[in-house]
Design an enzyme around this catalytic site. Structure first.
Site, PDB file in Angstrom:
ATOM      1  N   ASP A  41       5.853 -38.453  15.904  1.00 19.71           N
ATOM      2  CA  ASP A  41       5.690 -39.882  16.181  1.00 19.71           C
ATOM      3  C   ASP A  41       4.308 -40.085  16.801  1.00 19.71           C
ATOM      4  OD1 ASP A  41       6.299 -38.678  18.629  1.00 19.71           O
ATOM      5  OD2 ASP A  41       7.456 -40.371  19.356  1.00 19.71           O
ATOM      6  N   GLN A  51       0.804  -1.210   0.000  1.00 22.23           N
ATOM      7  CA  GLN A  51       0.000   0.000   0.000  1.00 22.23           C
ATOM      8  C   GLN A  51       0.846   1.274   0.000  1.00 22.23           C
ATOM      9  OE1 GLN A  51      -2.294   0.352   3.594  1.00 22.23           O
ATOM     10  NE2 GLN A  51      -0.583  -0.228   4.917  1.00 22.23           N
ATOM     11  N   HIS A  68       7.564  -0.025  20.217  1.00 21.39           N
ATOM     12  CA  HIS A  68       8.863  -0.199  20.859  1.00 21.39           C
ATOM     13  C   HIS A  68       9.650   1.100  20.688  1.00 21.39           C
ATOM     14  CE1 HIS A  68      12.930  -1.624  21.519  1.00 21.39           C
ATOM     15  NE2 HIS A  68      13.228  -1.551  20.244  1.00 21.39           N
ATOM     16  N   TYR A  82      19.371  -1.699  24.153  1.00 20.46           N
ATOM     17  CA  TYR A  82      20.407  -1.994  23.167  1.00 20.46           C
ATOM     18  C   TYR A  82      20.867  -0.692  22.528  1.00 20.46           C
ATOM     19  CZ  TYR A  82      16.674  -1.722  19.578  1.00 20.46           C
ATOM     20  OH  TYR A  82      15.641  -1.321  18.771  1.00 20.46           O
TER      21      TYR A  82
END
Length: 818
Positions: A551, A41, A230, A264
């Protein structure tokens, strides 16, 4: 999942031209699928999604082997891409700091993951941390983990480079196309509707990022992800960085993580970029996110960039200044809250929808894993399977109870909170709990059960009611002692010597019925199921390349009715995708329950409750029958996952509590106890029973995993058989190890060293209370002989272990077959 279509027939529309969509277009066209259209878009090459603002950090090391493989491929691929002479990856390395003893210990664990998964890394001193990042306050640091091959991905450039390559092969990229609908016919996708026309398609891939739920709703497909904002900010120019970095490459120092404060850092030439997870979760409704032009009209760079929230930022800014004193003389120049995606378990959502054939998801993918995800999805679409194990990412992995909007919101927000937390492998999420409980839950609470959680189920791991049975308290290091109790040893001992009740309700149960049920299951699995009703068979689900998808335990209860013990919702989706119209599949887990009655006195407990003969001669191992125990109708299966005599007893959920009480009352004279999963795991590893998803996955073949006995090549065709016929002799195998020191333990995912070098990794491990040693299973070179000494690296310590023959306990099966 579906077989690959011929190149000329595959018409693909990818929704989203971010890093995932561009990477996928490149990977598909490289494999010959050139009729690919990518829609977005926004304007290209930066259409306004998460890619457009991503800081580009690529840390490869993860507790997930799959995510690490994705990140390694992303580094490899982006390092080879250039735009205008500029590499799409800057290999500055990575550095994680520890400022607490807990974090320093965790970095040792992380270094183990790196060694297990083949990532270069080393633990370094505070002085070395200071050399790598001169701005940090060395006095705060206990040590660091340096990964020289990590670095910064230039996401927009990488998207552009891959877009150019895909276009050269025939793909087309169309910006300013807003998707308004997904066309379908008879359960299969047929096209994508936009505000500028409709695009026919045989395959549609939603790579729309945090808009994924919007696209999914158009297709009638649930996309369990939560967009969250964030914080990211850039400082003003720093004198300390003046002239330190080339403006074209921006950074020369490692990307830096200060995880003890959820922060960070990376360089932007003479400034520092800072990202924070320390603030409260900021969920975003994807249905209300502005379109690109609307966002620009409100003076925002792009839809994924929300206004910076100063209040949330203040504590992180103080923590940043404390770590880097140079920041005390500057301020923040700019910041924003960037939107990206979280899922309930923090993993991507990949695969073809079971509700709409041809509609694929490649969602909740960060730049770190983008190229690796695209490669795996392209392999999946073109070849019918990926070369990387994807069970942790399969869109079908979630239970129905984990797909509610409330659950996705709560758990997605918690994943954001825990991004940089030190997480124990057994640590359960706290909310929403309890969610799913067995009919025995009240009785378990009365017995003082310690519950952990899995798949939404409350699972007892031990019971305080057994405290009087504890005769010895083994020493444990603080890490392995979390979510552990010496009660597990007492419960394992009672199972070996008397009898115990285990709640097996969370194990998935499927019902397969119809005239074609036997032929279908024969075609889908590896063992021979053409046995008389009453037979139970252990068998495998393989993919086309011969890898172990799952399994199963299959009980033939009637000529056209089977009960299948499976592992995850993905097993049901796989079987449904392949089932013919004369076969009906149904998940019966929620409406049923199961108690495992195991131990040498199991028959003494059960036999007086029924008129049927439960002797070994009348009711042999791997047999099933419908009967009554007291007033309760049950399906009894002579199975044992703990290596002792006993039965799995199934009944409907409404009668579950009555079944428990019946067994409990009858067992008092035999010293019956309730036992938890901690003892269960110890006993099953002593017996060498595999756990799918831990010990083996799609990356492993039956012969490597020691499961060749479950493959019958003499009974006709089955899915995966042609691949098995072409396999060379195994070069690796799942290997049993016994730790030499009776007091030592490991937990799983640790590297195994042979002659001092990493040669494999631990899959499952638990203390074997019967054996008096910790048992570990590991993938190791096939040539290692019994008695070979190896070392397992546990928090930096090299723990000696020895290759052992299996099964370690009762190799002649005398305890089970009596």
């Amino acid at each position: 999942m579906t077989p690959a279509q011929p190149t000329t027939d595959a018409r693909v529309v990818i929704i989203g031209a971010g890093i995932v969509g561009c990477s996928l277009a490149d990977e598909l066209t490289a494999r010959g699928w050139t009729d690919v259209t990518v829609l977005d878009q926004g304007p290209l090459p930066a259409p306004g999604g998460s890619t457009s603002h991503a800081p580009g950090l690529v840390f490869q090391t993860s507790p997930s082997k799959t995510l690490t493989a994705f990140a390694r491929y992303t580094v490899e691929k982006f390092s080879a891409l250039e735009v205008d002479g500029l590499s799409c990856f800057n290999p500055v390395g990575g550095l994680e700091l520890a400022t607490t003893p807990e974090r320093w210990a965790d970095l040792h664990r992380k270094a183990g993951w790196a060694a297990s998964w083949g990532v270069r890394g080393e633990l370094v001193s505070p002085q070395r941390c200071k050399e790598l990042w001169p701005l940090v306050d060395e006095s705060m640091i206990l040590g660091g983990f340096h990964t020289p091959d990590d670095g910064l991905a230039r996401a927009v450039l990488a998207a552009r480079a891959q877009m150019d390559r895909a276009q050269e092969r025939g793909a087309r990229f169309l910006d300013r196309h807003t998707v308004t609908g997904i066309e379908q016919d008879d359960g299969r996708v047929t096209g994508v509707v936009t505000d500028r026309g409709t695009f026919p398609a045989t395959h549609v891939v939603s790579a729309a990022g945090f808009w994924g739920p919007v696209i999914g709703r158009m297709a009638g497909v649930d996309v369990p992800l939560l967009p969250l904002a964030h914080q990211y900010a850039k400082t003003k120019p720093l004198p300390e960085l003046a002239g330190a970095n080339d403006p074209r490459t921006e950074a020369s120092k490692p990307i830096l993580r200060f995880q003890d404060r959820d922060l960070y850092f990376r360089e932007h030439t003479d400034r520092i970029g800072i990202g924070s997870y320390a603030h409260q979760p900021l969920p975003v409704d994807p249905f209300t996110v502005l379109a690109y032009d609307q966002a620009r009209a409100r003076n925002r760079d792009m839809p994924s960039s929300l206004p910076f929230t100063e209040t949330d930022w203040a504590p992180s800014w103080e923590d940043s200044r404390r770590l880097m004193p140079a920041l005390r003389d500057t301020d923040i120049d700019e910041g924003f809250n960037g939107v990206f995606s979280f899922t309930p378990d923090g993993m991507p959502v990949l695969g073809e929808s079971g509700a709409l054939s041809g509609f694929w998801l490649a969602e909740a993918v960060w730049v770190t894993h983008s190229a690796g995800v695209a490669k795996a999805v392209a392999e999946w679409m073109v070849d019918g399977h990926a070369r990387t194990d994807l069970h942790e990412c399969d869109l079908h992995r979630f239970e129905d109870a984990q797909r509610s909007p409330a659950y996705v919101h709560d758990r997605g927000a918690q994943q954001f909170i825990e991004v940089y937390d030190v997480i124990h492998p057994l640590q359960p999420m706290q909310q929403p709990r309890p969610l799913r409980v067995s009919p025995f839950h009240t009785r378990q609470q009365e017995l003082g059960a310690y519950f952990l959680e899995g798949g939404g189920w409350e699972r007892p791991h031990w019971y305080e009611a057994n405290a009087h049975l504890v005769t010895d308290t083994p020493r444990r290091d603080p890490w392995s002692a979390r979510h552990w109790s010496p009660l597990a040893a007492a419960e394992a001992k009672a199972t070996r010597e008397r009898v115990a009740l285990y709640d097996m309700t969370p194990l998935r149960r499927l019902e397969v019925t119809g005239p074609g049920a036997l032929a279908f299951l024969q075609r889908m699995t590896t063992n021979n199921l053409a046995k008389k009703p009453g037979a139970v068979t252990y068998t495998l689900l393989l993919d086309e390349k011969g890898g172990i998808r799952s399994d199963l335990t299959v009980a033939r209860l009637a000529p056209d009715r089977f009960q299948v013990g499976a592992n995850s919702p993905a097993d049901l989706a796989w079987l449904q995708r392949h089932a013919p119209c004369d076969v009906h599949l149904r998940d019966i887990t929620a409406g049923t329950c199961c108690i495992g009655v195991w131990g040498p006195l199991a028959r003494d407990l059960v036999q007086p409750l029924t008129r049927d003969d439960f002797s070994h001669e009348a009711f042999g191992y791997f047999r099933a029958k419908d009967t009554y125990l007291g007033h309760v109708p049950v399906t009894a299966m002579r199975l044992s996952y703990v290596g002792e005599l006993g039965w799995e007893l199934y009944t409907t959920a409404d009668l579950g509590l009555r079944l428990w009480d019946t067994l409990w009352e009858a067992g008092q004279q035999h010293g019956v106890i309730a036992a938890g999963r901690s003892a269960f795991n110890s006993l099953r590893l002593e017996k060498g029973y595999r756990s799918w998803g831990h010990d083996m996955t799609e990356e492993h073949t039956p012969y490597e995993a020691g499961l060749g006995f479950a493959v019958r090549m003499d009974r006709g065709d089955f899915l995966g058989r042609p691949a098995l016929e072409q396999l060379p002799p195994p070069t690796r195998k799942l290997t049993a190890l016994l730790l030499d020191d009776p007091a030592a333990v490991v937990l799983g995912k640790e590297p195994v060293l042979v002659d001092g070098a990493p040669a494999g990794y631990v899959t499952s491990a638990a203390y074997g209370y019967t054996l008096g040693r910790c048992v570990a299973y590991a993938w190791l070179p096939a040539h290692l002989a019994t008695g070979t000494g190896v070392h397992i690296e546990y928090f930096g310590e090299k723990v000696p272990a020895t290759v052992a023959d299996e099964p370690l306990f009762d190799p002649k099966m005398t305890r089970i077959r009596r």
